[in-house]
Write an enzyme that holds these catalytic residues in place. Structure first.
Site, mmCIF file in Angstrom:
data_model
loop_
_atom_site.group_PDB
_atom_site.id
_atom_site.type_symbol
_atom_site.label_atom_id
_atom_site.label_comp_id
_atom_site.label_asym_id
_atom_site.label_seq_id
_atom_site.Cartn_x
_atom_site.Cartn_y
_atom_site.Cartn_z
ATOM 1 N N ASP A 12 33.680 46.600 92.346
ATOM 2 C CA ASP A 12 34.347 47.934 91.835
ATOM 3 C C ASP A 12 35.637 47.901 92.145
ATOM 4 O OD1 ASP A 12 34.160 50.702 90.585
ATOM 5 O OD2 ASP A 12 34.052 51.359 92.824
ATOM 6 N N SER A 13 36.349 48.833 91.646
ATOM 7 C CA SER A 13 37.894 49.147 91.910
ATOM 8 C C SER A 13 37.988 49.579 93.211
ATOM 9 C CB SER A 13 38.271 50.092 90.855
ATOM 10 O OG SER A 13 37.687 51.265 91.044
ATOM 11 N N CYS A 75 30.942 49.238 88.337
ATOM 12 C CA CYS A 75 32.054 50.112 87.846
ATOM 13 C C CYS A 75 31.758 50.297 86.468
ATOM 14 C CB CYS A 75 33.327 49.271 88.042
ATOM 15 S SG CYS A 75 34.708 50.089 87.410
ATOM 16 N N GLU A 154 38.288 58.454 96.823
ATOM 17 C CA GLU A 154 39.015 57.476 97.659
ATOM 18 C C GLU A 154 39.566 58.181 98.962
ATOM 19 O OE1 GLU A 154 39.175 53.947 97.213
ATOM 20 O OE2 GLU A 154 37.880 54.215 95.842
ATOM 21 N N CYS A 186 30.485 57.174 86.572
ATOM 22 C CA CYS A 186 31.508 56.348 87.309
ATOM 23 C C CYS A 186 31.058 56.497 88.631
ATOM 24 C CB CYS A 186 32.819 57.216 87.410
ATOM 25 S SG CYS A 186 34.062 56.721 88.747
ATOM 26 N N HIS A 188 31.922 56.187 91.527
ATOM 27 C CA HIS A 188 32.526 57.092 92.714
ATOM 28 C C HIS A 188 31.871 58.497 92.508
ATOM 29 C CE1 HIS A 188 35.835 54.171 92.601
ATOM 30 N NE2 HIS A 188 36.359 54.839 93.711
HETATM 31 N N1 DGL Z 1 34.047 53.561 90.319
HETATM 32 C C1 DGL Z 1 34.472 53.119 88.828
HETATM 33 C C2 DGL Z 1 33.741 53.435 87.682
HETATM 34 O O1 DGL Z 1 32.531 53.486 87.809
HETATM 35 C C3 DGL Z 1 36.109 52.878 88.503
HETATM 36 C C4 DGL Z 1 36.870 54.243 88.830
HETATM 37 C C5 DGL Z 1 38.382 53.847 88.766
HETATM 38 O O2 DGL Z 1 38.801 52.848 89.170
HETATM 39 O O3 DGL Z 1 39.005 54.788 87.864
HETATM 40 O O4 DGL Z 1 34.403 53.845 86.452
#
Ligand code: DGL
Length: 270
Positions: A12-13, A75, A154, A186, A188
């Site tokens: 993931d990012s 992600c 984050e 997402c 997150h």
């Molecule tokens: N967690 C990621 C997603 O599912 C990336 C969020 C990001 O880096 O903008 O899209």
């Protein structure tokens, strides 16, 4: 290494993909996992398709050093834009999170009115609309990008006034669409689920891709005859591209990486 004992690679990012790791550990407790969080370059959701594809290719190359038996793109942003390219360039099975999330939502909705929230890039890609249409064209999809949610997570700002205010701002229009199901598009966002639920009310069911993705990984491993039989102790290793202390904050605590004997988060520079 014995094909069965090879680890599953996940990227993931940032820390969001840990929500998928949690589901993988619950569903596949014997499998070892290598997690890669590109924290130096988060967020991906504000970036262009070509940048997202380039970062994703690099992430897969990093994970392949560990002889992984499959890769999970934990992600949505990367799954939306990079999955076809990654599958074209690499032989290892690669699983994205969009189709599992779409499937979970279609199974859940009764009114066939589904909301999707995600990063700017995910929403712009229309990946969920296309995936849902393929499963059930009668489902109506309403989407909304929520770019400030990723930095909130984050930073570990999972509840409180500011998070609630931002959630209110993003979700008011969706609420008017009388959706009965909302895809947290997402990885997150599940960490913000209590605030999102509070704003939308209990009549809207929140779904994310994590459990269905784990089920899909199980299917892929079974198909390839590489599912771990439970005779080995799993090993979890976590890598990030920037400062690891940030990664070990309380929002990551339900994960085994922060416990003893499970491997510590290591910084790795691309
Ligand atoms: N967690 C990621 C997603 O599912 C990336 C969020 C990001 O880096 O903008 O899209």
């Amino acid at each position: 290494m014995n094909g069965v004992r090879r680890p599953i690679g996940v990227f993931d990012s940032g820390i969001g993909g840990l929500t998928v790791v949690k589901a993988l550990i619950e569903d596949l407790p014997s499998e070892s996992i290598i997690y890669f969080g590109d924290t130096a370059r988060v967020p991906y959701g504000t970036k262009s398709k070509s940048t997202i594809v380039r970062f994703s290719l690099e992430n897969v190359e990093f994970l392949l050093r560990f002889d992984v038996k499959c890769i999970v793109i934990a992600c949505n942003t990367s799954s939306s834009w990079a999955l076809p390219t990654l599958r074209k360039y690499f032989k290892v099975p690669i699983i994205g999170v969009i189709r599992p999330g779409a499937l979970a939502a279609v199974r859940q909705t009764r009114t066939k009115r589904v909301g999707v929230i995600g990063t700017n890039a995910t929403i712009k890609s229309l990946a969920y609309e296309m995936a849902i249409r393929r499963i059930d064209p009668r489902v109506k999809v309403f989407s909304q990008s929520c770019p400030l949610f990723v930095p909130l997570v984050e930073e570990g700002w999972l509840n409180g006034g500011i998070s609630r205010q931002i959630a209110n701002h993003y979700l008011t229009t969706l609420k008017r669409q009388r959706i009965d199901t909302l895809i947290l598009g997402c990885t997150h966002y599940p960490l913000l689920a209590p605030v999102i639920q509070e704003v939308l009310g209990s009549s809207t069911t929140l779904v994310d891709s994590a459990q269905q993705t784990a089920a899909e990984v199980r299917g892929v491993l079974m198909g390839a005859d590489t599912l771990c039989d439970g005779s080995a102790k799993p090993r979890y290793r976590f890598f990030v591209t920037d400062e690891p202390s940030h990664f070990n904050q309380p929002s990551c605590q339900p994960l085994p990486g922060s416990g003893d004997g499970c491997g510590r988060t290591r910084q790795f520079f691309q």
